[in-house]
Design a protein around this motif. Structure first.
Motif, PDB file in Angstrom:
ATOM      1  N   LYS A 287       0.861  -1.056   0.056  1.00  0.00           N
ATOM      2  CA  LYS A 287       0.126   0.209   0.124  1.00  0.00           C
ATOM      3  C   LYS A 287       0.848   1.334   0.253  1.00  0.00           C
TER       4      LYS A 287
ATOM      5  N   ARG B 195      -1.473   7.309   1.351  1.00  0.00           N
ATOM      6  CA  ARG B 195      -1.020   5.891   1.577  1.00  0.00           C
ATOM      7  C   ARG B 195      -0.561   5.858   2.999  1.00  0.00           C
TER       8      ARG B 195
ATOM      9  N   SER C 279      -3.320   5.167   5.022  1.00  0.00           N
ATOM     10  CA  SER C 279      -3.880   3.525   4.612  1.00  0.00           C
ATOM     11  C   SER C 279      -2.971   2.412   5.404  1.00  0.00           C
TER      12      SER C 279
END
Length: 136
Positions: free
Chosen positions: A21, A32, A35
């Motif tokens: 990710k 990112r 995440s």
């Protein structure tokens, strides 16, 4: 406290999924990072005082403080703001992780099989995994 993240707490080592990710060229780097970790929205602490170390002084001294936050006889330990904020972020991340484990256990109980013993075992497994930090 604001709902806008001011940082991200990421537990190390990163898993292969987290690395994927983070390194995927999709979205901004900030997106990112969020995440793969736990967004930190807090960290604002009440300033109880300021310690200053002036060039001419041999050691630091208490430059200012808010008397309303103290009472006679108080002894207040002092830590730096970045250290306190890092500890708050770690605790917030721990709460999010434990809530995730409880949500899994709750879903297992709701959506479980007709066998109540198997349902309880599945719930216990999810709770133990959350308490061990996912290392179960």
């Amino acid at each position: 406290m604001s709902d806008k993240p001011t940082g991200v707490f990421v537990r190390l080592p990163l898993s292969n999924e987290q690395l994927g990710k983070l390194l995927a060229p999709i979205g901004t780097l900030n997106e990112r990072m969020i995440s793969i970790g736990t967004p930190v929205t807090g960290g604002e602490l009440t300033c109880t005082g300021t310690i200053a170390w002036f060039e001419k002084d041999r050691e630091p001294s208490l430059a200012s403080y808010c008397p309303a936050l103290f009472k006679a006889g108080d002894s207040v330990p002092v830590t730096s703001l970045p250290i306190a904020q890092a500890q708050i972020a770690a605790l917030e991340a721990e709460v999010v992780r434990l809530r995730g484990g409880l949500e899994k256990a709750h879903l297992s109980a709701i959506l479980g099989d007709v066998d109540p013993i198997a349902d309880l075992e599945c719930c216990r497994k999810h709770i133990e995994e959350a308490l061990k930090g996912g290392a179960a």
